[in-house]
Design a protein around this motif. Sequence first.
Motif, short mmCIF file in Angstrom:
data_model
loop_
_atom_site.label_atom_id
_atom_site.label_comp_id
_atom_site.label_asym_id
_atom_site.label_seq_id
_atom_site.Cartn_x
_atom_site.Cartn_y
_atom_site.Cartn_z
N MET A 1 -3.81 -4.37 -5.19
CA MET A 1 -3.21 -3.07 -5.14
C MET A 1 -2.03 -3.04 -6.14
N ALA B 1 0.80 -1.28 -0.05
CA ALA B 1 0.13 -0.01 -0.09
C ALA B 1 0.82 1.28 -0.22
N GLY C 1 -1.23 4.71 -10.52
CA GLY C 1 -0.74 5.87 -10.09
C GLY C 1 -0.18 6.94 -11.20
N ALA D 1 -4.37 -0.42 -8.71
CA ALA D 1 -4.05 0.95 -8.20
C ALA D 1 -2.89 1.68 -9.07
N ALA E 1 -5.14 7.69 -2.45
CA ALA E 1 -5.38 7.16 -1.21
C ALA E 1 -6.72 6.35 -1.61
N PHE F 1 -7.51 -2.50 -2.45
CA PHE F 1 -7.52 -3.49 -1.43
C PHE F 1 -9.11 -4.45 -1.10
N THR G 1 -6.09 3.28 -3.75
CA THR G 1 -5.40 2.18 -3.03
C THR G 1 -6.14 1.32 -2.16
N ALA H 1 -0.50 6.60 -6.75
CA ALA H 1 -1.66 6.16 -6.77
C ALA H 1 -2.33 6.93 -5.63
N ALA I 1 2.32 1.54 -3.52
CA ALA I 1 1.73 2.25 -4.61
C ALA I 1 1.24 3.79 -4.35
N LEU I 2 0.99 4.08 -3.01
CA LEU I 2 1.08 5.58 -2.80
C LEU I 2 2.33 6.50 -3.22
N THR J 1 0.27 0.90 -12.96
CA THR J 1 0.17 0.24 -11.62
C THR J 1 1.49 -0.08 -11.18
#
Length: 482
Positions: free
Chosen positions: A343, A50, A349, A347, A60, A67, A63, A58, A53-54, A354
């Motif tokens: 994720m 997570a 970004g 997810a 919030a 999930f 993400t 990505a 990914a952020l 991804t």
Amino acid sequence: MPTHTPTPVATTPPLREGWMARAALRCAAWAERWFPDAYVFAVLGVIVVAVSALAHGATAQATVGAFGDGFWTLIPFTMQMVFVVIGGYVVATAPVVARLIDALARFPRSGRGAVCFVALVGMLSSLVSWGFSLVFAGLLVRALGRRDDLDMDYRAAGAAAYLGLGAVWAMGLSSSAAQLQANPASMPPGLIEITGVLPFTQTILLWQSIALTASLIVVSLAMCWWTAPRGASARTAREFIDTTQVATPAIPPRSRPGEWLEYSPVLTILLSLLAFGWLAREFASKPAVSAIASLNTYNFLFLALGLLLHWRPRSFLDAVARAVPGTTGVLIQFPLYGGIAMMLTAATGDGGQTLAHRLSSAFVHVASTDSFAVVMGAYSAVLGFFVPSGGGKWIIEAPYVMQAANELKVHLGWAVQVYNAAEALPNLINPFWMLPLLGVLGLKARDIVGFTFMQLLVHIPLVLGLLWLLGNTLTYQPPVMT
């Protein structure tokens, strides 16, 4: 009056452990103090992915959405894995198999020999079924632990029982990736267009694959011998479990007239006729390797065999009830891995990419035809630590990994085997797949991971080196569609 001088009594000097055994003991001591529960690893994997990914752009919302959306996506595969464990346990605890285990437990003559014997049995049986291997080898360890004449270290024997899943399971019929690639009906359309159909003769039955598997077995046995503690250093089964307790208790006597069908083989015979009739039709209609390639058929075979071997429904149901606690880790943690997979792949970004796409781009960028096996093997091993899917993550990785193999002109079947061999490496220290075995042994992951870590240190260079060396003996073949 003359005095009598007593004759000195000869004493056996304490055994001095080799440096590998001493290193394994130090690793075991560290793990017993610091190694967390398997669930902690799963949650840490969620957090790491997570945050990654952020960090790659990505949002919030994307993400957490990925999930939650992915949490239940692995439920069908989760249930298949649950039945692998249940089917393996039911067969391994059948009365006739229990007698076989007791007979096998009489063979070893020393503690070290017993540890190596467990490792050999576990690895060979895992090539047929990793679920059966974990339970069968675990029950063999318990049977050996009841022998007072062996100075067998229970922790080392438990680690040896795990080597089937930690070393070679994916090189045999247990390989979900090889099964998927051999069965076009199970393959996603996008994947079959990239790889075509790869029968077992192009994956697990390649001579290169057999040579790699044999090498892993031999080296693993040698490590078991060198790292198993002896004498005063060995901690026997009596320190961990009640060795007088029977691992597969007899069924209680019938107490009510209404229970007669539970204790009669009538239902077993009728149900077995249906089950084995379907299996006979399945194997008659297609080659054996194609039939067994279906994980559903594979599980059905073990359940039907377990039912028949237990003979009475009450015995079968009791075995299933004892198997279920060993599946709790799979049931509670697989949804977390489904969230991780989503994720990675959903997810998006920066640039609409991804995290999985970024990983694949980096993979293709650094790999070449010559280095493909090493790069892919290392990548699969690292990712497998966070997503120990038992082969399920192949569905996620295969499209970009096999596309890279096509572009680099790498033998496609060997690319599957690279994945298989490397995926087993993180199992040696990731406690997720240890759970069914630990339930049988009455141990914690921290009790055996010190010994499996020593195996990992040797397996990493061995696997990656052989993947590169043997891969150079194969030539690329374009995908074959059916």
